[in-house]
Design a protein around this motif. Structure first.
Motif, PDB file in Angstrom:
ATOM      1  N   ASP A  60      20.973  45.252   4.109  1.00 24.26           N
ATOM      2  CA  ASP A  60      22.384  45.560   4.358  1.00 24.26           C
ATOM      3  C   ASP A  60      22.536  46.692   5.371  1.00 24.26           C
ATOM      4  O   ASP A  60      23.412  46.642   6.243  1.00 24.26           O
ATOM      5  CB  ASP A  60      23.101  45.922   3.062  1.00 24.26           C
ATOM      6  N   THR A  61      21.689  47.709   5.263  1.00 24.35           N
ATOM      7  CA  THR A  61      21.737  48.838   6.198  1.00 24.35           C
ATOM      8  C   THR A  61      21.387  48.381   7.609  1.00 24.35           C
ATOM      9  O   THR A  61      22.045  48.774   8.578  1.00 24.35           O
ATOM     10  CB  THR A  61      20.783  49.968   5.744  1.00 24.35           C
ATOM     11  N   ILE A  62      20.359  47.555   7.725  1.00 19.50           N
ATOM     12  CA  ILE A  62      19.973  47.026   9.044  1.00 19.50           C
ATOM     13  C   ILE A  62      21.118  46.198   9.632  1.00 19.50           C
ATOM     14  O   ILE A  62      21.487  46.385  10.800  1.00 19.50           O
ATOM     15  CB  ILE A  62      18.676  46.186   8.945  1.00 19.50           C
ATOM     16  N   ASP A  63      21.675  45.308   8.831  1.00 30.38           N
ATOM     17  CA  ASP A  63      22.766  44.459   9.312  1.00 30.38           C
ATOM     18  C   ASP A  63      23.970  45.288   9.764  1.00 30.38           C
ATOM     19  O   ASP A  63      24.557  45.023  10.815  1.00 30.38           O
ATOM     20  CB  ASP A  63      23.198  43.471   8.226  1.00 30.38           C
ATOM     21  N   LYS A  64      24.314  46.297   8.966  1.00 22.00           N
ATOM     22  CA  LYS A  64      25.457  47.146   9.316  1.00 22.00           C
ATOM     23  C   LYS A  64      25.173  47.951  10.585  1.00 22.00           C
ATOM     24  O   LYS A  64      26.037  48.074  11.460  1.00 22.00           O
ATOM     25  CB  LYS A  64      25.789  48.101   8.158  1.00 22.00           C
ATOM     26  N   ALA A  65      23.962  48.472  10.711  1.00 19.43           N
ATOM     27  CA  ALA A  65      23.596  49.248  11.898  1.00 19.43           C
ATOM     28  C   ALA A  65      23.632  48.381  13.149  1.00 19.43           C
ATOM     29  O   ALA A  65      24.172  48.804  14.184  1.00 19.43           O
ATOM     30  CB  ALA A  65      22.215  49.873  11.711  1.00 19.43           C
ATOM     31  N   ILE A  66      23.090  47.170  13.068  1.00 21.03           N
ATOM     32  CA  ILE A  66      23.100  46.257  14.212  1.00 21.03           C
ATOM     33  C   ILE A  66      24.534  45.885  14.581  1.00 21.03           C
ATOM     34  O   ILE A  66      24.891  45.847  15.767  1.00 21.03           O
ATOM     35  CB  ILE A  66      22.269  44.976  13.922  1.00 21.03           C
ATOM     36  N   LYS A  67      25.357  45.659  13.573  1.00 22.90           N
ATOM     37  CA  LYS A  67      26.773  45.352  13.823  1.00 22.90           C
ATOM     38  C   LYS A  67      27.444  46.517  14.560  1.00 22.90           C
ATOM     39  O   LYS A  67      28.209  46.311  15.503  1.00 22.90           O
ATOM     40  CB  LYS A  67      27.478  45.069  12.499  1.00 22.90           C
ATOM     41  N   ASN A  68      27.139  47.750  14.136  1.00 19.77           N
ATOM     42  CA  ASN A  68      27.688  48.927  14.809  1.00 19.77           C
ATOM     43  C   ASN A  68      27.193  49.022  16.249  1.00 19.77           C
ATOM     44  O   ASN A  68      27.975  49.301  17.164  1.00 19.77           O
ATOM     45  CB  ASN A  68      27.337  50.204  14.056  1.00 19.77           C
ATOM     46  N   LEU A  69      25.898  48.790  16.465  1.00 17.80           N
ATOM     47  CA  LEU A  69      25.341  48.838  17.819  1.00 17.80           C
ATOM     48  C   LEU A  69      26.021  47.815  18.725  1.00 17.80           C
ATOM     49  O   LEU A  69      26.373  48.114  19.870  1.00 17.80           O
ATOM     50  CB  LEU A  69      23.832  48.584  17.789  1.00 17.80           C
ATOM     51  N   GLU A  70      26.214  46.615  18.203  1.00 20.56           N
ATOM     52  CA  GLU A  70      26.875  45.553  18.973  1.00 20.56           C
ATOM     53  C   GLU A  70      28.324  45.937  19.286  1.00 20.56           C
ATOM     54  O   GLU A  70      28.821  45.685  20.389  1.00 20.56           O
ATOM     55  CB  GLU A  70      26.840  44.225  18.212  1.00 20.56           C
ATOM     56  N   ARG A  71      28.981  46.548  18.320  1.00 17.69           N
ATOM     57  CA  ARG A  71      30.373  46.975  18.524  1.00 17.69           C
ATOM     58  C   ARG A  71      30.455  48.039  19.633  1.00 17.69           C
ATOM     59  O   ARG A  71      31.323  47.972  20.507  1.00 17.69           O
ATOM     60  CB  ARG A  71      30.938  47.518  17.214  1.00 17.69           C
ATOM     61  N   TYR A  72      29.530  49.003  19.605  1.00 17.46           N
ATOM     62  CA  TYR A  72      29.511  50.020  20.653  1.00 17.46           C
ATOM     63  C   TYR A  72      29.279  49.381  22.026  1.00 17.46           C
ATOM     64  O   TYR A  72      29.939  49.720  23.003  1.00 17.46           O
ATOM     65  CB  TYR A  72      28.409  51.062  20.399  1.00 17.46           C
ATOM     66  N   GLU A  73      28.347  48.430  22.074  1.00 21.02           N
ATOM     67  CA  GLU A  73      28.043  47.776  23.341  1.00 21.02           C
ATOM     68  C   GLU A  73      29.233  46.956  23.842  1.00 21.02           C
ATOM     69  O   GLU A  73      29.516  46.941  25.034  1.00 21.02           O
ATOM     70  CB  GLU A  73      26.798  46.893  23.212  1.00 21.02           C
ATOM     71  N   ASN A  74      29.946  46.295  22.943  1.00 26.67           N
ATOM     72  CA  ASN A  74      31.104  45.496  23.341  1.00 26.67           C
ATOM     73  C   ASN A  74      32.205  46.343  23.961  1.00 26.67           C
ATOM     74  O   ASN A  74      32.982  45.848  24.774  1.00 26.67           O
ATOM     75  CB  ASN A  74      31.648  44.703  22.150  1.00 26.67           C
ATOM     76  N   VAL A  75      32.253  47.608  23.591  1.00 25.25           N
ATOM     77  CA  VAL A  75      33.261  48.515  24.143  1.00 25.25           C
ATOM     78  C   VAL A  75      32.743  49.225  25.398  1.00 25.25           C
ATOM     79  O   VAL A  75      33.435  49.306  26.409  1.00 25.25           O
ATOM     80  CB  VAL A  75      33.694  49.559  23.085  1.00 25.25           C
ATOM     81  N   LEU A  76      31.516  49.720  25.349  1.00 26.84           N
ATOM     82  CA  LEU A  76      31.003  50.595  26.404  1.00 26.84           C
ATOM     83  C   LEU A  76      30.150  49.894  27.470  1.00 26.84           C
ATOM     84  O   LEU A  76      30.072  50.377  28.597  1.00 26.84           O
ATOM     85  CB  LEU A  76      30.189  51.731  25.770  1.00 26.84           C
ATOM     86  N   HIS A  77      29.462  48.838  27.127  1.00 22.43           N
ATOM     87  CA  HIS A  77      28.628  48.051  28.058  1.00 22.43           C
ATOM     88  C   HIS A  77      27.507  48.853  28.724  1.00 22.43           C
ATOM     89  O   HIS A  77      27.050  48.500  29.810  1.00 22.43           O
ATOM     90  CB  HIS A  77      29.488  47.397  29.147  1.00 22.43           C
ATOM     91  N   ILE A  78      27.054  49.900  28.089  1.00 22.64           N
ATOM     92  CA  ILE A  78      26.012  50.744  28.677  1.00 22.64           C
ATOM     93  C   ILE A  78      24.659  50.038  28.693  1.00 22.64           C
ATOM     94  O   ILE A  78      23.936  50.088  29.691  1.00 22.64           O
ATOM     95  CB  ILE A  78      25.921  52.101  27.948  1.00 22.64           C
ATOM     96  N   ALA A  79      24.299  49.378  27.614  1.00 25.84           N
ATOM     97  CA  ALA A  79      23.002  48.693  27.554  1.00 25.84           C
ATOM     98  C   ALA A  79      22.931  47.577  28.597  1.00 25.84           C
ATOM     99  O   ALA A  79      21.904  47.394  29.254  1.00 25.84           O
ATOM    100  CB  ALA A  79      22.739  48.144  26.156  1.00 25.84           C
ATOM    101  N   LYS A  80      24.025  46.854  28.769  1.00 24.09           N
ATOM    102  CA  LYS A  80      24.079  45.779  29.772  1.00 24.09           C
ATOM    103  C   LYS A  80      23.868  46.350  31.172  1.00 24.09           C
ATOM    104  O   LYS A  80      23.110  45.798  31.972  1.00 24.09           O
ATOM    105  CB  LYS A  80      25.417  45.059  29.677  1.00 24.09           C
ATOM    106  N   LYS A  81      24.518  47.462  31.464  1.00 26.51           N
ATOM    107  CA  LYS A  81      24.368  48.093  32.781  1.00 26.51           C
ATOM    108  C   LYS A  81      22.952  48.627  32.956  1.00 26.51           C
ATOM    109  O   LYS A  81      22.384  48.535  34.045  1.00 26.51           O
ATOM    110  CB  LYS A  81      25.390  49.213  32.957  1.00 26.51           C
ATOM    111  N   LYS A  82      22.385  49.164  31.894  1.00 28.61           N
ATOM    112  CA  LYS A  82      21.014  49.670  31.968  1.00 28.61           C
ATOM    113  C   LYS A  82      20.047  48.526  32.270  1.00 28.61           C
ATOM    114  O   LYS A  82      19.150  48.665  33.108  1.00 28.61           O
ATOM    115  CB  LYS A  82      20.634  50.359  30.654  1.00 28.61           C
ATOM    116  N   GLU A  83      20.220  47.391  31.589  1.00 27.43           N
ATOM    117  CA  GLU A  83      19.366  46.223  31.828  1.00 27.43           C
ATOM    118  C   GLU A  83      19.522  45.736  33.270  1.00 27.43           C
ATOM    119  O   GLU A  83      18.534  45.409  33.933  1.00 27.43           O
ATOM    120  CB  GLU A  83      19.706  45.105  30.845  1.00 27.43           C
ATOM    121  N   ALA A  84      20.760  45.685  33.757  1.00 28.94           N
ATOM    122  CA  ALA A  84      21.012  45.248  35.139  1.00 28.94           C
ATOM    123  C   ALA A  84      20.382  46.213  36.135  1.00 28.94           C
ATOM    124  O   ALA A  84      19.795  45.796  37.135  1.00 28.94           O
ATOM    125  CB  ALA A  84      22.515  45.117  35.385  1.00 28.94           C
TER     126      ALA A  84
END
Length: 110
Positions: A60-84
């Motif tokens: 449950d903790t892993i699932d919640k943490a991953i959900k939070n990480l995805e939510r941050y990325e959906n707003v900020l797009h930092i990881a996507k820009k870093k990958e690019a």
């Protein structure tokens, strides 16, 4: 069959990137569990035993943490820009300097 393996590898790499960018926004417990699970390759049982909690609590903790990480990325797009940016850096040697600069500028304006 191999597509499934490649998808799993890409998914794991995506999670590594999210952790790398946003881990400071997670709780200490979430960070510790994600590091044990993804970086140290501990099983749910091993983590649960170490923390004196159930496997389900760890999951449950892993699932919640991953959900939070995805939510941050959906707003900020930092990881996507870093990958690019990393992909652009890898191809720099075969690119014209002007093309490279144009692509960099485009990436930073997004």
């Amino acid at each position: 069959r191999f597509t499934g393996v490649m998808d799993m590898i890409e998914e794991k790499q995506h999670i590594f990137n999210l952790i790398d960018v946003y881990e400071e926004l997670l709780t200490e417990k979430q960070r510790d569990i994600l590091h044990d699970y993804y970086y140290n390759d501990f099983s749910l049982s091993e983590i649960a035993e170490r923390l004196y909690v159930t496997k389900q609590a760890v999951k449950d903790t892993i699932d919640k943490a991953i959900k939070n990480l995805e939510r941050y990325e959906n707003v900020l797009h930092i990881a996507k820009k870093k990958e690019a940016f990393n992909a652009l850096k890898q191809n720099k040697a075969v690119m014209d300097l002007k093309e490279y600069v144009v692509l960099l500028e485009k990436l930073f304006k997004e």
